[in-house]
Design a protein around this motif. Structure first.
Motif, short mmCIF file in Angstrom:
data_model
loop_
_atom_site.label_atom_id
_atom_site.label_comp_id
_atom_site.label_asym_id
_atom_site.label_seq_id
_atom_site.Cartn_x
_atom_site.Cartn_y
_atom_site.Cartn_z
N ASP B 31 -78.59 38.83 19.69
CA ASP B 31 -77.51 39.31 18.81
C ASP B 31 -77.41 38.43 17.57
N ALA B 32 -77.41 37.13 17.79
CA ALA B 32 -77.23 36.20 16.66
C ALA B 32 -78.39 36.32 15.67
N ALA B 33 -79.60 36.40 16.19
CA ALA B 33 -80.77 36.48 15.31
C ALA B 33 -80.78 37.81 14.56
N PRO B 84 -77.41 46.43 14.08
CA PRO B 84 -76.97 46.35 15.48
C PRO B 84 -76.02 45.18 15.68
N ALA B 85 -75.13 45.35 16.66
CA ALA B 85 -74.14 44.29 16.93
C ALA B 85 -73.56 44.45 18.33
N THR B 108 -74.60 50.20 16.81
CA THR B 108 -75.27 50.14 15.51
C THR B 108 -74.24 50.56 14.47
N ALA B 109 -74.68 50.66 13.24
CA ALA B 109 -73.74 51.04 12.18
C ALA B 109 -73.10 52.40 12.48
N VAL B 110 -73.87 53.28 13.10
CA VAL B 110 -73.38 54.66 13.26
C VAL B 110 -73.24 55.10 14.70
#
Lengths: 611, 611
Positions: B31-33, B84-85, B108-110
């Motif tokens: 996630d961090a990368a 992504p997050a 993701t964004a969407v």
């Protein structure tokens, strides 16, 4: 621990035990005392104000007993033949307000059971015991499902379609059903599905052309008044995008599909015209008209599944025969499309009356509602949030309360004390919807919340009438769009008007009698005989000694889903929740009889009222 | 922990951590990368021999990349737009054989996504990422379901039935569907249900008279070859008493009911005769014949859902036109009833050939099977127990592996290494069923287990042919009830016989060509143009460089459920499991396009073979 049991209850040091340990320990003591046949010891594990509700596991009846004498009597009569064993906690118990409660399983000589107990001070306050499966006659599901394909090859074998076609061609013609279910609405269909799974040859008949027509034929804007979580049919829940309040035609289509998928033997366009029971042959002779042709069926058991309501009540009013307009009972009302610009009088102020008034108003009729006596009003949303939501909602599902669990939890509250659970809910509802109630009162509407303020569901159980679940019509009454005359009845009818008991004359093109229904044994009177109707007596109601539910106290709904005074005659009905849940016990009772199991009935209800 | 990340992977001290902590920690680093956009750091969290399979969440494609270069390339192309997050472990991870594995969720964004990862030595060996829901376009289910009833009153409103009737009357006539699904079998119906839930106006057409006729029209004894747990449709699982192997007419009836319950817009008796795509208008023009009447549809997207098979392969054989008996492709074979006492020749030795031979034999025909090349045989029971049971069975359900989870676990094994999971299973099957295989070999039957011994499912993926799931016909071949000629083909046909390639002449009243099907793009050739068929290329197969699946390696099934070289043209099909699972991604791709979301496709497949 059992060797320390002396017959007196070992009052559990419940503050020191976890709820699960406390209930497990109680079950252990209970099990041990039952196994010893020590009725006194078992009884003393109950609180003095206890209620034990049994759904066919001990009593082959739906039966609630109360207090030590009740428990003692039940056990005296049933323990030797029931031979219960293996009582075990299921899942985790919980504790709140001084009550420890939780699930358990058990077995009897012939069956597997599940139940729910509430303990107070280490003693049992409420006990629910239910039978869910007969040993050796389990449903063929899950790991026990059939293979379907017959692997290997075999000359001349029948396939599934041919076997189904043969069954359909033979049942009721050359092969008699064990059970005939008269009425193919949600009740008859759900019961049919359970009987099919249990391998009981059953035929469901209905006078309408297609399964689901019971719903389709109702007025246009009708949707279920109960929310989706409460309404599932057995075995095949609605998809998770089903609307909260299912439109009538959608539930109609679902029932038609369900009938096919469950492989029911269902005769549409078939009406029962006469039935009699041959006490010697232990067999019914039932005359039906199928697609216009007379036919005689000879089932061993007959179930009346014609709704929770009986024959329509149509009041005899002076001059009605002279009326030049249209008049009919609410059950015959086709919807408001044909009445644009007409003057409509609706006699009654309960569910049907409100729904029909709203539908007529939406279609442009001039509508007057005549309220004869007070009505309980509850807004649908409030009912969902405050009364049903704990058991039947997305939130309940997210907490792990499945529909089956919700049904059992609902069943675990004894009818005797159920109103005490409901009164606070309706106090809350009265606060929440005070504005609506005020507006209705100002419009002259007579409101009540039941004789003891316990609201809708108790009214439903006690009398099956006297309420409206508001889905919008109350606004029409409150704001005068639907005219209201309350505290009046129709005294007389003329060619073009009704004369009210206060002398007012109202012009009328349409009169709808939203005047309710008689008891279900009215069907027996009509189809079998007045004698048999009187022998089985009134259906529904608890004997609560409240309005329209005369005492004495019965403990259970009269005649519903359980043995009646007439061998081989059964009643099935109620809302979707009740039809789903209680069809289980009715189907198992029928299966047990078909298989020749011993089914001694404890506490067969006495008849105190004939209608 | 993220502030310790330097870009080089922090090889987790995995022996010291619980599996859940190990995977959670890996997800945190990942996630961090990703959040830093540090592609090199992300890549270094993967093992050198890694496989990342993405189902439309990063790539708007079904795409598997391999090794550090593959991961790097995918991220270079997709990371900036995907954003992504919120990567989070879901449930508990597990560890066995040096592999730590478990579920996770992400956004993701969407969209919202779910995935499954396997770690080796702290690095990711296999990663599955899937998109399951578009933000703002969630299905209206559970807590988001519609109310259904419109509480309150409103003059002249439409009810559910009227709205449905209007939709049915308009769609395809005055309102064009966004998606046209050509083919209304299990695939088209399941996809239709998903599109309906997503609010995508879609029309499903099929040439047969009723939904389910695709199954009903098959030979009499047919049951599904896959077990019930593998076969559910989306959203509405079969009841728990459904047979393990569903008879054809029962699944046919289910599909018909499902079409109605899911409120699909489904045109029966409707055949597509011609289609062309207008690249300027971005719209199809599709000529159909509906109930005999020509009609033009103008959808934005067209899905070919005509099965995983294409047009029937019918061999051109010298003298076939002179044959006086009946000859047809297996897909046209009506069942054996009409062939009692007749001499039947079945060309082929795969599933259809075996089923048809058994059916003809059961109906009293004299049957000869002609085997041209070797066949993979696996007993249905062994397949269930050893190959499918871990994911699709009562046992799996009891372990908490739902159908959705099973589908994702199945999808989480990269195609490149899938055979290594299967080879040991088929080694076990060869031992278990050694007796059957010996008897078949003795009867002259040519057996194989795939080029690399990986058995049925890999053959299905690679070439979609070359096997028989034994449900009984093998016994007939082994014991000579069905005569076998192997290693031969038909050289020539006369009026009353076939002449084999070895010179043998066999009398024949019936010849069935169980000779398989071409690629699905054959439908495009027939209905659109040879040019478009060549442009999109061959469907199905992995490029495994095994028999009938030429390389180069593709990583995913060619053209299935994902963008093709032809804009607005899609292929859907496969068995019930694949149709159920992959229809989700196909429906979401169509929904995203309808809503105008940006859907940049990473790694659009190149065309290496045209058929």
């Amino acid at each position: 621990m059992t060797d320390t049991v002396t017959g007196a209850p070992q009052a559990a040091p419940h503050s020191a035990l976890s709820p699960s340990d406390e209930l497990a320990r109680w079950l252990e003591l209970f099990d041990a005392a039952l196994t010893r046949g020590d009725v006194q010891a078992v009884t003393s594990l109950f609180a003095a104000d206890c209620h034990w509700r049994d759904l066919i596991s001990f009593t082959w009846n739906l039966k609630t007993v109360e207090g030590h004498p009740g428990v003692h009597d039940l056990l005296d009569a049933t323990l030797a033949t029931t031979r219960p064993a293996n009582w075990a906690l299921e899942g985790q118990a919980s504790q709140a307000g001084g009550v420890t409660e939780g699930w358990f399983t058990f077995e009897t000589a012939v069956a597997r059971g599940r139940g729910y107990a509430r303990l107070k001070d280490g003693l049992c306050w409420t006990l629910l015991t239910t039978l869910y499966e007969l040993k050796g006659f389990e449903e063929k599901k899950g790991r026990n499902r059939i293979k379907g394909a017959e692997h290997g090859v075999q000359k001349g074998r029948q396939n599934w379609t041919e076997r189904r076609a043969q069954e359909e061609a033979e049942l009721g013609i050359s092969v008699q059903p064990y059970v005939l279910v008269i009425g193919g609405g949600q009740g008859g269909i759900g019961l049919g599905a359970r009987l099919k799974r249990l391998g009981v040859p059953a035929l469901v008949i209905d006078k309408l052309p297609r399964p689901g027509d019971q719903w389709r034929s109702r007025y246009k804007s009708l949707c279920l008044h109960d929310p989706v979580w409460y309404d599932h049919m057995p075995y095949l829940p609605f998809p998770d995008d089903w609307p909260v309040f299912c439109p009538k035609d959608k539930i109609g289509d679902w029932l038609e599909m369900y009938t096919k998928v469950m492989e029911l033997n269902y005769w549409s366009s078939t009406e029962c015209v006469k039935a009699k029971y041959d006490e010697d042959a232990k067999e019914w002779e039932v005359q039906v008209i199928r697609d216009g042709q007379p036919l005689v069926l000879r089932p061993k058991q007959v179930v009346f599944a014609l709704g929770m309501s009986g024959v329509a009540n149509v009041p005899q009013i002076e001059g009605a025969e002279t009326f030049k307009g249209i008049q009919h009972h609410s059950s015959k009302h086709p919807g408001g499309d044909a009445f644009r610009g007409k003057k409509a009088i609706v006699l009654g102020a309960n569910n049907s009356a409100h729904d029909i008034c709203a539908d007529l108003w939406e279609n442009g009729a001039d509508v007057t509602m005549l309220q004869r006596s007070s009505t309980h009003i509850v807004r649908s949303d409030s009912l969902m949030d405050l009364a049903l939501g704990g058991l039947y909602s997305e939130q309940a599902l997210e907490k792990g309360i499945t529909t089956d669990m919700a049904d059992l939890l609902f069943a675990s509250v004894p009818f005797r004390i159920m109103h005490t659970f409901h009164i606070p809910v309706y106090e809350e509802i009265q606060k929440r919807d005070a504005d609506l109630y005020d507006r209705l009162r100002k419009a002259g509407f007579m409101l009540d919340f039941g004789d003891d303020g316990s609201g809708l569901f108790m009214k439903y159980l006690r009398r099956g009438s006297g309420y409206y679940i508001d889905v919008g019509a109350c606004d029409l009454v409150a704001n005068g769009d639907v005219k209201l005359k309350s505290g009046v009845d129709i005294a007389r009818i003329t060619e073009h008007s009704v004369i009210l008991s206060d002398g007012t004359e109202l012009e009328a093109d349409l009169i709808v009698y939203a005047t309710g229904y008689g008891s279900m044994n009215g069907w027996v009177e009509r189809l079998v005989s007045p004698e048999m109707a009187a022998k089985v007596g009134k259906c529904w109601g608890l004997g609560s000694d409240t309005t329209k539910d005369p005492g004495p106290w019965e403990g259970e709904l009269r005649n519903m889903w359980k043995p009646t005074q007439q061998e081989a005659l059964w009643f099935h009905g109620g809302n979707l929740h009740q039809s789903r849940h209680y069809s289980r016990y009715l189907a198992l009772q029928l299966k047990a009889r078909m298989e020749g199991l011993d089914t001694p009935v404890y506490g067969l209800q006495e008849v105190h009222h004939t209608a």
